[in-house]
Design a protein around this motif. Structure first.
Motif, PDB file in Angstrom:
ATOM      1  N   ASP B  88       1.016  -1.458   0.074  1.00  0.00           N
ATOM      2  CA  ASP B  88       0.039  -0.552  -0.212  1.00  0.00           C
ATOM      3  C   ASP B  88       1.205   1.390  -0.642  1.00  0.00           C
ATOM      4  OD1 ASP B  88       0.700   0.458   2.739  1.00  0.00           O
ATOM      5  OD2 ASP B  88      -1.067  -0.922   3.126  1.00  0.00           O
ATOM      6  N   TYR B 125     -15.873   7.325   1.248  1.00  0.00           N
ATOM      7  CA  TYR B 125     -16.425   5.345   1.199  1.00  0.00           C
ATOM      8  C   TYR B 125     -15.125   4.547   2.536  1.00  0.00           C
ATOM      9  CZ  TYR B 125     -15.771   5.976  -3.471  1.00  0.00           C
ATOM     10  OH  TYR B 125     -17.097   6.324  -4.995  1.00  0.00           O
ATOM     11  N   GLN B 144      -5.599   0.105   1.474  1.00  0.00           N
ATOM     12  CA  GLN B 144      -5.733  -0.120   0.499  1.00  0.00           C
ATOM     13  C   GLN B 144      -6.407   0.678   0.134  1.00  0.00           C
ATOM     14  OE1 GLN B 144      -3.095  -2.476  -0.680  1.00  0.00           O
ATOM     15  NE2 GLN B 144      -3.321  -1.850  -2.119  1.00  0.00           N
ATOM     16  N   ARG B 145      -7.443   0.596   0.735  1.00  0.00           N
ATOM     17  CA  ARG B 145      -8.871   2.150   0.317  1.00  0.00           C
ATOM     18  C   ARG B 145      -7.772   2.950  -0.042  1.00  0.00           C
ATOM     19  NH1 ARG B 145     -13.957   1.563   3.134  1.00  0.00           N
ATOM     20  NH2 ARG B 145     -13.156  -0.833   3.718  1.00  0.00           N
ATOM     21  N   VAL B 176     -11.332  -6.767  -0.869  1.00  0.00           N
ATOM     22  CA  VAL B 176     -10.995  -5.763  -1.111  1.00  0.00           C
ATOM     23  C   VAL B 176     -11.098  -4.982  -3.031  1.00  0.00           C
ATOM     24  CG1 VAL B 176      -8.379  -4.249  -1.331  1.00  0.00           C
ATOM     25  CG2 VAL B 176      -9.188  -5.776   0.843  1.00  0.00           C
ATOM     26  N   ASP B 179     -14.281  -3.928  -3.322  1.00  0.00           N
ATOM     27  CA  ASP B 179     -14.707  -2.387  -3.119  1.00  0.00           C
ATOM     28  C   ASP B 179     -14.078  -2.135  -4.023  1.00  0.00           C
ATOM     29  OD1 ASP B 179     -15.438  -1.586  -0.659  1.00  0.00           O
ATOM     30  OD2 ASP B 179     -13.386  -1.063   0.283  1.00  0.00           O
ATOM     31  N   VAL B 180     -12.590  -2.224  -4.228  1.00  0.00           N
ATOM     32  CA  VAL B 180     -11.834  -1.214  -5.287  1.00  0.00           C
ATOM     33  C   VAL B 180     -12.396  -1.577  -6.857  1.00  0.00           C
ATOM     34  CG1 VAL B 180     -10.035  -1.704  -6.373  1.00  0.00           C
ATOM     35  CG2 VAL B 180      -9.884  -1.413  -3.941  1.00  0.00           C
ATOM     36  N   ILE B 183     -15.019   0.827  -6.420  1.00  0.00           N
ATOM     37  CA  ILE B 183     -14.736   2.614  -6.167  1.00  0.00           C
ATOM     38  C   ILE B 183     -14.817   2.871  -7.676  1.00  0.00           C
ATOM     39  CG2 ILE B 183     -13.501   3.822  -5.961  1.00  0.00           C
ATOM     40  CD1 ILE B 183     -13.569   2.274  -2.763  1.00  0.00           C
TER      41      ILE B 183
END
Lengths: 263, 256
Positions: B88, B125, B144-145, B176, B179-180, B183
């Protein structure tokens, strides 16, 4: 509320810590009392070994003559100057070496040679070049601390996570931005630990220098004491030096705590 | 010229890209005559045998490394690229907000307006309560977000993900990447993702590009068309999932 087992665990921990400190204190007390008793019953010769009570009275009489703090201050003053200069010059040179790999490659073998040379050997030359004064003492200490600083800090710079550098490069960062935003802050711990080494190195250098040329300072006290065979003075000097070095080390450790707060 | 008029939707055209690595012991041909077009708004995954030069490709796109030959063109305009790495790479000495603003700061575009936009992203987020915290207080997924938001903050036209989820454990990794992906889709970014994980590639991407082993070039391109395609995690249950998986597995052709 904690479980009984946890309370038991905490109690055990506390007890262990207490025992360690107690043992440490006992060793110190036995050493001092033993020394004093051996001296008192003339089992050891106080002329060469001195004794705790004589050391204390020597320190008190130094204080009464108004010399104690003068000597301490001179040594601290010299140490701080060489420590400050050593750290500053060391970081600047390490930066130049990081900035330009060609210069680093050229200088590398010279650094290694100078680093492995015992700097005390340069004492006589330094005195001839700069005179028998405080400048020589400071330069002596500077030589000892600066080379180590350069090498430690440069290695710290080089160990910076390449991913972090790449990240900044992907934002099109300039070399100066990379230095300022990643290299320097991520080398903070290394720089701080080099400060710790440096303060001891500087003190070693200063005492060495004071042995060679000075007319004042703790190193001078020890040297003068040995020349007139006044072991009380020599031992007092060593005790004072011990205290001074502990205090300076603690101050640097404290600064370390303030600077690295996110860990 | 002919190429751009034919595929007017392309925002990135790579032609005959070649990369040679030099060292004292000789030279290594990492990429040879690689051709690739990326269309606006699509999510492309690049897979290939390990050491095939996938990451080299991204490094060249990001100007982290120089190409030896070939051409990289942006037919529409000069594009901004956003790079997201395997680790990250959040800076432990900066708060989450300062980490997110890093790219803007480097590019000297840190205005009140941009800062508010980043704060809005963090809030949207689920990082509202962590804005003033340091990275060590965050879970792997949250970090990571933040890394993604840091990249999005500079408003890139193309996102480059370089094994972005490899450092995470398997469960977190699935969550994740889901999630990513959401986004990225919400922000409508064109994305090129490098991965060694076939399942990750074909559940996230619209197109999967398979590279040959070194010297790498494009071996095959798959348009991933699943009838019941939704989000990455759900796509794993699609009936076409195994079909694509087997085909790509055979293409990569790993011999142990």
């Amino acid at each position: 509320m904690y479980s009984n087992e946890h309370k038991e665990y905490l109690k055990k921990r506390k007890k262990r810590k207490f025992l360690i400190i107690l043992t440490q204190l006992l060793i110190l007390i036995i050493f001092i009392v033993g020394w004093e008793l051996l001296a008192k019953y003339e089992i050891i010769n106080t002329f060469i070994s001195s004794s705790p009570s004589k050391i204390i009275s020597t320190i008190i009489s130094l204080y009464k003559q108004g010399n104690l703090f003068k000597h301490i201050w001179i040594t601290i003053y010299e140490t701080l100057i060489s420590f400050g200069l050593g750290t500053l010059i060391g970081i600047v040179i390490a930066t130049i070496l990081w900035w330009n790999n060609f210069i680093y490659k050229v200088v590398d073998p010279y650094l290694t040679v100078i680093n492995s040379l015992p700097k005390v050997a340069l004492g006589p030359i330094i005195i001839i070049f700069f005179g028998a004064n405080m400048n020589s003492i400071i330069i002596m200490a500077l030589l000892i601390s600066v080379i180590v600083t350069i090498i430690t800090v440069y290695n710290g710079f080089n160990e910076t996570d390449q991913n972090k550098i790449n990240l900044l490069k992907s934002f099109k960062a300039s070399k100066w931005q990379i230095y300022k935003m990643v290299i320097l802050p991520s080398s903070y711990p290394t720089i701080i630990s080099s400060l710790k080494i440096n303060i001891s190195m500087s003190l070693i250098g200063i005492i060495m220098g004071e042995f060679l040329v000075s007319k004042e300072g703790i190193g001078y006290l020890i040297m003068y004491g040995s020349q007139v065979f006044n072991l009380n003075l020599v031992m007092s000097g060593i005790i004072i030096l011990m205290l001074v070095s502990i205090i300076m080390y603690k101050v640097v450790s404290y600064i370390e705590k303030i600077l690295i707060k996110h860990d | 010229m002919m190429n751009t008029s034919k595929n007017s939707n392309n925002i990135l055209v790579i032609e005959n890209l070649t990369k040679i690595y030099h060292s004292k012991d000789g030279e290594t041909l990492a990429i040879k005559d690689l051709n690739l077009n990326i269309k606006e708004g699509e999510f492309v995954a690049i897979v290939g045998p390990s050491g095939c030069g996938k990451s080299t490709l991204l490094s060249i796109l990001c100007n982290l490394e120089n190409k030896s030959a070939g051409n990289i063109a942006f037919p529409k305009k000069d594009l901004k690229l956003g790079y997201m790495l395997q680790e990250d790479t959040l800076f432990p000495w900066l708060t989450i907000l300062d980490n997110s603003l890093l790219g803007l700061k480097v590019q000297k575009k840190l205005t009140k307006e941009n800062e508010d936009k980043v704060i809005k992203l963090l809030e949207d987020y689920g990082l509202k309560d962590f804005i003033k915290k340091y990275p060590k207080n965050l879970s792997g997924g949250m970090r990571q977000r933040v890394a993604l938001i840091r990249t999005l903050a500079t408003d890139p036209d193309i996102l480059l993900l370089d094994e972005a989820f490899s450092a995470l454990d398997y469960q977190t990794r699935l969550a994740v990447s889901d999630d990513v992906w959401k986004i990225i889709k919400k922000e409508g970014k064109t994305t090129i993702m490098i991965t060694h994980d076939i399942a990750e590639a074909l559940t996230m991407a619209d197109r999967v590009i398979v590279l040959t082993s070194r010297p790498s070039k494009v071996k095959k391109i798959y348009d991933i068309e699943m009838d019941d395609k939704t989000t990455p995690i759900n796509n794993r249950k699609c009936k076409d999932f195994n079909k694509y998986y087997d085909m790509i597995w055979k293409d990569i052709d790993i011999h142990v």
